[in-house]
Motif scaffolding. Sequence first.
Motif, PDB file in Angstrom:
ATOM      1  N   SER A 158       0.710  -1.156   0.227  1.00 29.54           N
ATOM      2  CA  SER A 158       0.154   0.121  -0.055  1.00 29.54           C
ATOM      3  C   SER A 158       0.730   1.231  -0.051  1.00 29.54           C
ATOM      4  CB  SER A 158      -0.908  -0.243   1.142  1.00 29.54           C
ATOM      5  OG  SER A 158      -0.103   0.063   2.578  1.00 29.54           O
ATOM      6  N   ILE A 159       1.816   1.157   0.562  1.00 30.63           N
ATOM      7  CA  ILE A 159       2.669   2.326   0.670  1.00 30.63           C
ATOM      8  C   ILE A 159       3.550   2.696  -0.609  1.00 30.63           C
ATOM      9  CG2 ILE A 159       4.870   3.519   1.993  1.00 30.63           C
ATOM     10  CD1 ILE A 159       2.424   3.133   3.823  1.00 30.63           C
ATOM     11  N   GLY A 160       3.902   1.550  -1.268  1.00 31.93           N
ATOM     12  CA  GLY A 160       4.620   1.684  -2.584  1.00 31.93           C
ATOM     13  C   GLY A 160       3.606   1.890  -3.620  1.00 31.93           C
ATOM     14  N   MET A 161       2.510   1.677  -3.451  1.00 38.46           N
ATOM     15  CA  MET A 161       1.461   2.354  -4.496  1.00 38.46           C
ATOM     16  C   MET A 161       1.218   3.515  -4.358  1.00 38.46           C
ATOM     17  SD  MET A 161      -1.332  -1.091  -4.431  1.00 38.46           S
ATOM     18  CE  MET A 161      -2.268  -0.303  -5.482  1.00 38.46           C
ATOM     19  N   LYS A 162       1.198   4.084  -3.288  1.00 38.65           N
ATOM     20  CA  LYS A 162       1.200   5.597  -3.111  1.00 38.65           C
ATOM     21  C   LYS A 162       2.443   6.177  -3.546  1.00 38.65           C
ATOM     22  CE  LYS A 162      -2.702   5.672   0.332  1.00 38.65           C
ATOM     23  NZ  LYS A 162      -3.196   5.868   1.532  1.00 38.65           N
ATOM     24  N   LEU A 163       3.789   5.650  -3.304  1.00 40.09           N
ATOM     25  CA  LEU A 163       4.928   6.395  -3.594  1.00 40.09           C
ATOM     26  C   LEU A 163       4.936   6.313  -4.933  1.00 40.09           C
ATOM     27  CD1 LEU A 163       7.378   4.832  -1.070  1.00 40.09           C
ATOM     28  CD2 LEU A 163       6.752   7.165  -0.949  1.00 40.09           C
ATOM     29  N   SER A 164       4.389   5.293  -5.980  1.00 36.76           N
ATOM     30  CA  SER A 164       4.334   5.385  -7.352  1.00 36.76           C
ATOM     31  C   SER A 164       3.422   6.465  -7.954  1.00 36.76           C
ATOM     32  CB  SER A 164       4.022   4.142  -7.745  1.00 36.76           C
ATOM     33  OG  SER A 164       2.775   3.697  -7.711  1.00 36.76           O
ATOM     34  N   GLU A 165       2.835   7.149  -7.029  1.00 42.38           N
ATOM     35  CA  GLU A 165       1.801   7.879  -7.522  1.00 42.38           C
ATOM     36  C   GLU A 165       2.268   9.591  -7.562  1.00 42.38           C
ATOM     37  OE1 GLU A 165      -1.640   7.489  -5.466  1.00 42.38           O
ATOM     38  OE2 GLU A 165      -2.205   5.603  -6.654  1.00 42.38           O
ATOM     39  N   ILE A 166       3.537   9.758  -6.801  1.00 47.60           N
ATOM     40  CA  ILE A 166       4.003  11.084  -6.776  1.00 47.60           C
ATOM     41  C   ILE A 166       5.285  11.187  -7.523  1.00 47.60           C
ATOM     42  CG2 ILE A 166       5.197  12.429  -4.732  1.00 47.60           C
ATOM     43  CD1 ILE A 166       4.245  10.423  -2.565  1.00 47.60           C
ATOM     44  N   GLY A 167       5.221  12.369  -8.185  1.00 46.80           N
ATOM     45  CA  GLY A 167       6.530  12.809  -8.952  1.00 46.80           C
ATOM     46  C   GLY A 167       6.435  12.136 -10.366  1.00 46.80           C
ATOM     47  N   LYS A 168       7.651  11.998 -11.003  1.00 44.31           N
ATOM     48  CA  LYS A 168       7.852  11.512 -12.366  1.00 44.31           C
ATOM     49  C   LYS A 168       8.968  10.723 -12.361  1.00 44.31           C
ATOM     50  CE  LYS A 168       4.345  13.612 -14.447  1.00 44.31           C
ATOM     51  NZ  LYS A 168       3.088  12.752 -15.020  1.00 44.31           N
ATOM     52  N   PRO A 169       9.101   9.699 -13.119  1.00 42.40           N
ATOM     53  CA  PRO A 169      10.381   9.005 -13.357  1.00 42.40           C
ATOM     54  C   PRO A 169      11.367   9.932 -14.168  1.00 42.40           C
ATOM     55  CG  PRO A 169       8.980   8.047 -14.803  1.00 42.40           C
ATOM     56  CD  PRO A 169       8.086   9.265 -14.037  1.00 42.40           C
ATOM     57  N   LEU A 170      12.506  10.160 -13.534  1.00 40.50           N
ATOM     58  CA  LEU A 170      13.564  11.153 -14.100  1.00 40.50           C
ATOM     59  C   LEU A 170      14.993  10.552 -14.470  1.00 40.50           C
ATOM     60  CD1 LEU A 170      12.737  14.076 -12.088  1.00 40.50           C
ATOM     61  CD2 LEU A 170      11.555  13.507 -14.256  1.00 40.50           C
ATOM     62  N   LEU A 171      15.633  10.690 -15.613  1.00 40.66           N
ATOM     63  CA  LEU A 171      16.864  10.658 -15.892  1.00 40.66           C
ATOM     64  C   LEU A 171      17.500  11.977 -15.901  1.00 40.66           C
ATOM     65  CD1 LEU A 171      18.486   8.247 -18.438  1.00 40.66           C
ATOM     66  CD2 LEU A 171      19.294  10.564 -18.135  1.00 40.66           C
TER      67      LEU A 171
END
Length: 231
Positions: A158-171
């Motif tokens: 549940s925590i990881g699912m919420k973390l995956s909704e914040i921000g954008k994947p960046l290089l």
Amino acid sequence: MVIDLTKPLRLPKAFTDRLRTLDELCRKYDYLESMFKYSCVLELVKDIDKHCSERKVVGIHYTRAIPEQIRERGLLVRDGGEIRNTFLTEHRHRFSLNEIDFIKSCWSDFFTEEYCPARDKRIFFNFTEVALGNSSSKFLIGLYGGEQIMMCFDFDDSIGMKLSEIGKPLLIRCALNPSKVKTFTEYPWGKILVSSYHNLINPEACIFDQDGYQSIAVTKDDIVNIKVLPE
């Protein structure tokens, strides 16, 4: 001048001419280390490394973050406690009280006195994109906040699912002073550039990369570019 270690043909002609003399060896061997028995290869690695050490090199930082914050602040150097406290200040509204207690408990168990010195106040880099898509970069770009936040969690909890909704994947490509970067091999810049050329000539050749870190911030002026990756 900022040197992209994946672009060997952008080196001065004196170096590209020497690289081209290695074409036969590049086709013969799949591993750069196998070529070091030839003095011409090792001497070229050393000379290119010296050239890079007198300039700046591009370091690649993978993370999941809010792009606008990186553009405004650059990459900051902070200890883990500060990073985690800032995270809770900015994002606690996303979690229930029970989830916040669980997050704090996980952090307390994971980020021990033994672990923290290896990560605190350090920014980590690669120097090619070979790590993109492997398991380590998958977590770095998939879960918000970097290792100091997300190391205890997974995509399907549940925590990881919420973390995956914040921000954008960046290089994030950064201009780094080689003298400020700690790596774990001799002549890293020369090895990576010669390896990049090796792979141009022999696409089956293993690409040499190196982990590195520095303990100073990357200012916003030293951000070369920020690439938003596909989800």
